[in-house]
Design a protein around this motif. Structure first.
Motif, mmCIF file in Angstrom:
data_model
loop_
_atom_site.group_PDB
_atom_site.id
_atom_site.type_symbol
_atom_site.label_atom_id
_atom_site.label_comp_id
_atom_site.label_asym_id
_atom_site.label_seq_id
_atom_site.Cartn_x
_atom_site.Cartn_y
_atom_site.Cartn_z
ATOM 1 N N HIS A 70 0.846 -1.198 0.000
ATOM 2 C CA HIS A 70 0.000 0.000 0.000
ATOM 3 C C HIS A 70 0.884 1.252 0.000
ATOM 4 C CE1 HIS A 70 -3.488 2.521 1.618
ATOM 5 N NE2 HIS A 70 -2.437 3.260 1.948
ATOM 6 N N GLU A 71 1.852 1.282 0.912
ATOM 7 C CA GLU A 71 2.725 2.458 1.012
ATOM 8 C C GLU A 71 3.579 2.623 -0.234
ATOM 9 O OE1 GLU A 71 2.308 4.774 3.270
ATOM 10 O OE2 GLU A 71 0.711 3.516 4.063
ATOM 11 N N HIS A 74 1.580 4.266 -3.020
ATOM 12 C CA HIS A 74 1.462 5.725 -2.885
ATOM 13 C C HIS A 74 2.661 6.377 -3.558
ATOM 14 C CE1 HIS A 74 -2.019 6.445 -0.468
ATOM 15 N NE2 HIS A 74 -1.573 5.834 0.608
ATOM 16 N N GLU A 104 -6.132 6.786 -1.543
ATOM 17 C CA GLU A 104 -6.100 5.686 -0.576
ATOM 18 C C GLU A 104 -6.609 4.398 -1.204
ATOM 19 O OE1 GLU A 104 -4.456 5.584 2.059
ATOM 20 O OE2 GLU A 104 -4.036 7.723 2.017
HETATM 21 ZN ZN LIG Z 1 -2.403 5.272 2.460
#
Ligand SMILES: [Zn+2]
Length: 251
Positions: A70-71, A74, A104
């Motif tokens: 997830h990170e 980004h 997100e």
């Molecule tokens: Zn996030």
């Protein structure tokens, strides 16, 4: 400790596109906080909401590895874009108030796609290939409790409803959920493509209509939230910063 949340477990900073372009990003993960969340929140939620035969798949390893992905997602972008006509801009500037929730959702869903990609490349164990999806589903219910006003909750509702509409998530008559493993891969890819296309174009009307149509509290989500409501599972945890408290006490 039970708090409203969300309590950060990972951050990827800075958010400023200019500095990202010049210097890149740096990621920090807080593994002990993740473990506490998994044990005290995700597991009880899974027990209430996931069907018996898939419960065993809810596991810390895919949960945590997905946070890492997830990170990373980004960081990867798209961030800087060129609009039709050649004007340079950023996704954040074009999508404005729609940006956070969509970003997100992108990090989550592309992170899930990336896990599958890494498994297929042999870089992550095959044992994650089912557990990542079931752990993700349990995680959906956790994040939606932050509320649909908050970017993570809104982004999560979008993902949940998209995957549900594509048949990847199934709600059974006993009020519990399971994954259709034959449909989930394609559903994840289609949402990743949808979001990143909107971002790459800086298409705010498309972002608005996607969020308005899908990031809502639908009936299956309500079923899950009601179940969790009755269990008194904390929404989030608050860390105790041992070293900092000691330093403060000594001063
Ligand atoms: Zn996030």
């Amino acid at each position: 400790q039970d708090v409203k949340g969300p309590q950060t477990i990972a951050f990827n900073l800075p958010n400023d596109e200019r500095i990202v372009n010049e210097r890149g990003t740096s990621m920090v993960m807080l593994k002990n906080i993740s473990e506490a969340k998994f044990k005290n929140i995700l597991k009880p939620i899974a027990n209430a909401c996931i069907r018996e035969e898939q419960k065993e798949y809810v596991d810390f390893e895919p949960y945590y590895t997905h946070i890492v992905c997830h990170e990373c997602c980004h960081g990867i972008g798209p961030h800087s874009i060129t609009l039709p006509g050649g004007k340079k801009s950023t996704v954040r500037m074009e999508l404005q108030e729609c940006h956070s929730a969509l970003e997100e959702a992108k990090a989550d869903i592309v992170g899930l796609w990336a896990l599958n990609f890494l498994i297929n490349k042999g870089l992550l164990p095959k044992s994650l290939s089912k557990s990542m999806y079931v752990s993700f589903l349990a995680g959906c219910f956790r994040s939606i409790r932050f509320g649909l006003e908050e970017a993570h909750g809104k982004g999560q509702a979008l993902q949940f409803n998209w995957l549900y509409d594509k048949g990847a998530f199934i709600l059974h008559s006993d009020g519990k959920f399971s994954i259709d493993f034959t449909k989930v891969e394609e559903a994840v890819e289609s949402l990743g493509r949808e979001i990143m296309t909107i971002q790459a174009k800086g298409d705010k009307p498309a972002a608005q209509s996607l969020l308005q149509s899908r990031a809502t509290l639908t009936q299956p989500l309500r079923v899950a939230l009601e179940k969790i409501e009755h269990m008194q599972v904390p929404v989030d945890i608050a860390p105790i910063f041992g070293t900092a408290s000691k330093l403060l006490a000594n001063n």
